[in-house]
Scaffold this motif. Structure first.
Motif, PDB file in Angstrom:
ATOM      1  N   THR B  43      14.747  14.226  -9.771  1.00 27.24           N
ATOM      2  CA  THR B  43      13.315  14.008  -9.949  1.00 27.24           C
ATOM      3  C   THR B  43      12.620  14.156  -8.597  1.00 27.24           C
ATOM      4  O   THR B  43      12.917  13.450  -7.652  1.00 27.24           O
ATOM      5  N   GLU B  44      11.706  15.120  -8.501  1.00 29.29           N
ATOM      6  CA  GLU B  44      10.946  15.290  -7.269  1.00 29.29           C
ATOM      7  C   GLU B  44       9.778  14.331  -7.314  1.00 29.29           C
ATOM      8  O   GLU B  44       8.689  14.680  -7.765  1.00 29.29           O
ATOM      9  N   THR B  45      10.000  13.092  -6.914  1.00 34.46           N
ATOM     10  CA  THR B  45       8.971  12.080  -7.034  1.00 34.46           C
ATOM     11  C   THR B  45       8.087  12.108  -5.805  1.00 34.46           C
ATOM     12  O   THR B  45       8.577  11.948  -4.680  1.00 34.46           O
ATOM     13  N   PRO B  46       6.805  12.271  -6.008  1.00 37.67           N
ATOM     14  CA  PRO B  46       5.922  12.293  -4.844  1.00 37.67           C
ATOM     15  C   PRO B  46       5.753  10.894  -4.266  1.00 37.67           C
ATOM     16  O   PRO B  46       5.933   9.892  -4.950  1.00 37.67           O
ATOM     17  N   THR B  47       5.380  10.845  -3.004  1.00 42.60           N
ATOM     18  CA  THR B  47       5.156   9.560  -2.343  1.00 42.60           C
ATOM     19  C   THR B  47       3.842   8.960  -2.832  1.00 42.60           C
ATOM     20  O   THR B  47       3.006   9.648  -3.431  1.00 42.60           O
ATOM     21  N   ASP B  48       3.676   7.683  -2.531  1.00 44.62           N
ATOM     22  CA  ASP B  48       2.449   6.995  -2.933  1.00 44.62           C
ATOM     23  C   ASP B  48       1.221   7.663  -2.312  1.00 44.62           C
ATOM     24  O   ASP B  48       0.200   7.854  -2.970  1.00 44.62           O
ATOM     25  N   SER B  49       1.325   7.998  -1.048  1.00 43.07           N
ATOM     26  CA  SER B  49       0.178   8.620  -0.367  1.00 43.07           C
ATOM     27  C   SER B  49      -0.161   9.969  -0.999  1.00 43.07           C
ATOM     28  O   SER B  49      -1.334  10.303  -1.167  1.00 43.07           O
ATOM     29  N   ALA B  50       0.872  10.719  -1.348  1.00 43.66           N
ATOM     30  CA  ALA B  50       0.628  12.023  -1.973  1.00 43.66           C
ATOM     31  C   ALA B  50      -0.080  11.844  -3.308  1.00 43.66           C
ATOM     32  O   ALA B  50      -1.007  12.598  -3.649  1.00 43.66           O
ATOM     33  N   LEU B  51       0.341  10.847  -4.055  1.00 47.06           N
ATOM     34  CA  LEU B  51      -0.301  10.592  -5.347  1.00 47.06           C
ATOM     35  C   LEU B  51      -1.757  10.188  -5.146  1.00 47.06           C
ATOM     36  O   LEU B  51      -2.649  10.615  -5.887  1.00 47.06           O
ATOM     37  N   MET B  52      -1.989   9.366  -4.152  1.00 44.88           N
ATOM     38  CA  MET B  52      -3.353   8.910  -3.908  1.00 44.88           C
ATOM     39  C   MET B  52      -4.222  10.080  -3.484  1.00 44.88           C
ATOM     40  O   MET B  52      -5.393  10.178  -3.889  1.00 44.88           O
ATOM     41  N   LEU B  53      -3.663  10.975  -2.707  1.00 50.69           N
ATOM     42  CA  LEU B  53      -4.447  12.145  -2.285  1.00 50.69           C
ATOM     43  C   LEU B  53      -4.722  13.063  -3.476  1.00 50.69           C
ATOM     44  O   LEU B  53      -5.794  13.671  -3.565  1.00 50.69           O
ATOM     45  N   ARG B  54      -3.760  13.138  -4.377  1.00 52.90           N
ATOM     46  CA  ARG B  54      -3.992  13.948  -5.569  1.00 52.90           C
ATOM     47  C   ARG B  54      -5.064  13.299  -6.451  1.00 52.90           C
ATOM     48  O   ARG B  54      -5.897  13.998  -7.046  1.00 52.90           O
ATOM     49  N   TYR B  55      -5.044  11.991  -6.503  1.00 49.65           N
ATOM     50  CA  TYR B  55      -6.078  11.304  -7.267  1.00 49.65           C
ATOM     51  C   TYR B  55      -7.436  11.526  -6.614  1.00 49.65           C
ATOM     52  O   TYR B  55      -8.459  11.692  -7.288  1.00 49.65           O
ATOM     53  N   LYS B  56      -7.459  11.551  -5.311  1.00 55.25           N
ATOM     54  CA  LYS B  56      -8.702  11.821  -4.585  1.00 55.25           C
ATOM     55  C   LYS B  56      -9.275  13.177  -4.998  1.00 55.25           C
ATOM     56  O   LYS B  56     -10.494  13.359  -5.071  1.00 55.25           O
ATOM     57  N   ASP B  57      -8.378  14.121  -5.291  1.00 58.54           N
ATOM     58  CA  ASP B  57      -8.823  15.445  -5.724  1.00 58.54           C
ATOM     59  C   ASP B  57      -9.123  15.521  -7.208  1.00 58.54           C
ATOM     60  O   ASP B  57      -9.454  16.592  -7.709  1.00 58.54           O
ATOM     61  N   GLY B  58      -8.975  14.386  -7.910  1.00 59.58           N
ATOM     62  CA  GLY B  58      -9.356  14.359  -9.313  1.00 59.58           C
ATOM     63  C   GLY B  58      -8.209  14.298 -10.302  1.00 59.58           C
ATOM     64  O   GLY B  58      -8.439  14.380 -11.505  1.00 59.58           O
ATOM     65  N   ASP B  59      -6.997  14.118  -9.818  1.00 57.52           N
ATOM     66  CA  ASP B  59      -5.839  14.085 -10.718  1.00 57.52           C
ATOM     67  C   ASP B  59      -5.632  12.648 -11.202  1.00 57.52           C
ATOM     68  O   ASP B  59      -5.029  11.820 -10.511  1.00 57.52           O
ATOM     69  N   VAL B  60      -6.095  12.375 -12.405  1.00 55.11           N
ATOM     70  CA  VAL B  60      -6.015  11.009 -12.943  1.00 55.11           C
ATOM     71  C   VAL B  60      -4.562  10.650 -13.276  1.00 55.11           C
ATOM     72  O   VAL B  60      -4.154   9.496 -13.140  1.00 55.11           O
ATOM     73  N   ALA B  61      -3.788  11.636 -13.688  1.00 53.17           N
ATOM     74  CA  ALA B  61      -2.384  11.374 -14.006  1.00 53.17           C
ATOM     75  C   ALA B  61      -1.627  10.884 -12.770  1.00 53.17           C
ATOM     76  O   ALA B  61      -0.729  10.045 -12.868  1.00 53.17           O
ATOM     77  N   ALA B  62      -1.998  11.400 -11.618  1.00 48.48           N
ATOM     78  CA  ALA B  62      -1.362  10.943 -10.371  1.00 48.48           C
ATOM     79  C   ALA B  62      -1.663   9.467 -10.142  1.00 48.48           C
ATOM     80  O   ALA B  62      -0.796   8.693  -9.724  1.00 48.48           O
ATOM     81  N   PHE B  63      -2.884   9.071 -10.435  1.00 50.06           N
ATOM     82  CA  PHE B  63      -3.221   7.658 -10.270  1.00 50.06           C
ATOM     83  C   PHE B  63      -2.419   6.798 -11.234  1.00 50.06           C
ATOM     84  O   PHE B  63      -1.975   5.705 -10.874  1.00 50.06           O
ATOM     85  N   GLU B  64      -2.239   7.293 -12.437  1.00 54.10           N
ATOM     86  CA  GLU B  64      -1.489   6.496 -13.411  1.00 54.10           C
ATOM     87  C   GLU B  64      -0.043   6.290 -12.947  1.00 54.10           C
ATOM     88  O   GLU B  64       0.504   5.188 -13.068  1.00 54.10           O
ATOM     89  N   THR B  65       0.531   7.329 -12.398  1.00 54.17           N
ATOM     90  CA  THR B  65       1.891   7.206 -11.851  1.00 54.17           C
ATOM     91  C   THR B  65       1.920   6.166 -10.732  1.00 54.17           C
ATOM     92  O   THR B  65       2.797   5.301 -10.681  1.00 54.17           O
ATOM     93  N   LEU B  66       0.949   6.269  -9.870  1.00 54.83           N
ATOM     94  CA  LEU B  66       0.862   5.328  -8.746  1.00 54.83           C
ATOM     95  C   LEU B  66       0.670   3.903  -9.254  1.00 54.83           C
ATOM     96  O   LEU B  66       1.290   2.956  -8.773  1.00 54.83           O
ATOM     97  N   TYR B  67      -0.169   3.764 -10.243  1.00 58.44           N
ATOM     98  CA  TYR B  67      -0.461   2.446 -10.802  1.00 58.44           C
ATOM     99  C   TYR B  67       0.796   1.828 -11.422  1.00 58.44           C
ATOM    100  O   TYR B  67       1.101   0.648 -11.227  1.00 58.44           O
ATOM    101  N   ARG B  68       1.525   2.661 -12.160  1.00 59.68           N
ATOM    102  CA  ARG B  68       2.721   2.146 -12.836  1.00 59.68           C
ATOM    103  C   ARG B  68       3.782   1.700 -11.840  1.00 59.68           C
ATOM    104  O   ARG B  68       4.611   0.866 -12.155  1.00 59.68           O
ATOM    105  N   ARG B  69       3.762   2.282 -10.679  1.00 54.62           N
ATOM    106  CA  ARG B  69       4.749   1.891  -9.659  1.00 54.62           C
ATOM    107  C   ARG B  69       4.497   0.492  -9.146  1.00 54.62           C
ATOM    108  O   ARG B  69       5.421  -0.221  -8.779  1.00 54.62           O
TER     109      ARG B  69
END
Lengths: 214, 230
Positions: B43-69
């Motif tokens: 599993t290529e799991t992105p880091t928390d910071s990467a997810l947050m940056l993706r959420y910053k760009d509008g990726d809500v799914a990235a935030f959900e992953t981050l939230y679940r962690r």
């Protein structure tokens, strides 16, 4: 509560036994409704509402396009005028410049004429600016109208409405020009004749409301 | 006890690897490097910071992953800090609301967990200041831990120890409990705990040490003393 006094206790910070027991004990999970509330808020923040959402979504693409347009405009502005002359003057032959010798000669001729026009226009503008600067910076001596007789800049004549029953102190300077009149008012003020200076100033302002010193 | 795969998936490759080694039967012989590589391959799991940056760009799914962690651990942290379920839920929502609002200005300057718990700590402090009159009564009532059977076996004894631990944890001073929970729930190092709580490293270390000692002592106490601690 201050427990700094207990800082002297030796030993390591953590205890694996306690940690293990705590990890086994702590199994609470967030309620499902709390999860959905947070996730909804996250989604709403991204989608935005109306204009805000549109702005957030399209800001970057629009900024990119605007940057491209600006770069293109700057590039076009700095390109050679030879390629654009044929669109400026309807009377010039509508021939796109090429490597043909005949069209090159005509293009050169048009280019030189255009350059002369620009130069003449620039020279006129420079003369006008110089005249204006001289007027603003000039501290005229009484009786020396100098640049006020320049064809490029004329001052309004002393209006006939400037009449008063109060005694006038700068009657002679009135006819010379505004700078002389201004100097007279300044002299009156320096001499302590403030009332007279005020009267003259009042008339001066009515006569020359756009005077630079004002 | 089967691992919670869903939670582990969101915790990242290291957590996954720790359990993966046990599951495939290699246990402690699986070296950390191999296990991490194994998990990263799977599993290529992105880091928390990467997810947050993706959420910053509008990726809500990235935030959900981050939230679940982080949601459960953060919830437990706030639950034990506030000692009240309703208050913990309010603060929990405040914390995530601030994280969501900060997405436009988010920069990868610090570890995300540190950032998250710093926000949580500050929200808790604000909550305490706003509700000074309502502080105090812990949700955990010692009397709810009814006396065990007359012949406690090993499982019952363990259960009692955990109950004593829970009560003792609630009884800790706020600063010590805070440090303990940041260590256990957030997994922060002492340096990051100091950063979150606004103290120096030695103070954070001392508080943690004292908290651990008190909890260990509480766990070791005889069963009869249950109910007398508050």
């Amino acid at each position: 509560m201050n427990h700094d006094g207990e800082n002297e206790l030796p030993g390591t910070g953590s205890d694996p036994t306690v940690s293990a027991e705590y990890q086994a004990m702590a199994n609470e999970r967030t309620p499902a409704d709390l999860d959905s509330a947070v996730l909804k808020e996250a989604e709403a923040a991204v989608r935005g509402s109306g204009l805000q959402g549109f702005t957030a979504l399209w800001f970057r693409p629009l900024a990119f396009v605007a940057s491209l347009a600006l770069a293109l405009a700057l590039l076009l502005e700095n390109t050679s005028t030879d390629t654009l002359l044929w669109t400026l003057d309807p009377e010039t032959p509508t021939v796109v410049p090429s490597d043909n010798a005949n069209t090159t000669t005509e293009a050169e001729k048009i280019s030189s004429e255009f350059s002369e026009m620009i130069e003449a226009s620039s020279k006129r503008m420079r003369e006008q600016e110089a005249a204006r600067d001289a007027i603003i910076l000039n501290l005229n001596e009484p009786g020396a109208p100098q640049n006020f007789s320049s064809e490029n800049f004329t001052l309004p004549p002393v209006p006939n409405r400037v009449t008063t029953n109060s005694p006038r102190s700068c009657t002679e300077e009135l006819t010379v020009g505004p700078w002389a009149w201004w100097q007279c008012i300044s002299d009156l003020d320096d001499a302590g004749r403030h009332d007279e200076a005020s009267v003259e100033m009042e008339f001066f302002i009515k006569a020359y409301p756009d005077f630079p010193e004002l | 006890m089967s691992p919670d795969w869903q939670e582990l998936q969101f915790k990242g490759p290291e957590a996954l690897a720790a359990v993966a080694g046990q599951v495939i039967g290699m246990g402690p012989t699986l070296s950390p490097r191999v296990s991490v590589t194994y998990s990263r391959t799977m599993t290529e799991t992105p880091t928390d910071s990467a997810l947050m940056l993706r959420y910053k760009d509008g990726d809500v799914a990235a935030f959900e992953t981050l939230y679940r962690r982080h949601n459960n651990s953060l919830y437990r942290y706030l639950l034990r800090c506030c000692r009240d379920r309703d208050a913990a839920e309010d603060v929990f929502q405040d914390v995530w609301g601030k994280i969501i609002k900060s997405r436009t200005n988010y920069r990868r300057t610090a570890k995300f967990t540190t950032f998250l718990y710093r926000v949580a700590h500050n929200c808790f402090i604000d909550h305490v200041r706003r509700n000074k009159r309502h502080l105090g009564k812990a949700d955990t009532d010692p009397d709810q831990y009814a006396s065990p059977s007359d012949e406690p076996d090993l499982a019952a004894e363990k259960r009692l120890a955990r109950q004593r631990l829970d009560i003792a944890l609630m009884a800790l001073p706020n600063e010590q409990r805070d440090v303990f929970l940041l260590h256990e729930e957030a997994g922060l190092t002492l340096d990051n705990i100091a950063l979150v709580t606004g103290v120096n490293r030695e103070t954070a270390k001392s508080r943690l040490r004292y908290a651990m000692n008190k909890l260990k002592a509480a766990m070791s106490e005889p069963a009869q003393s249950l109910g007398n601690q508050s």
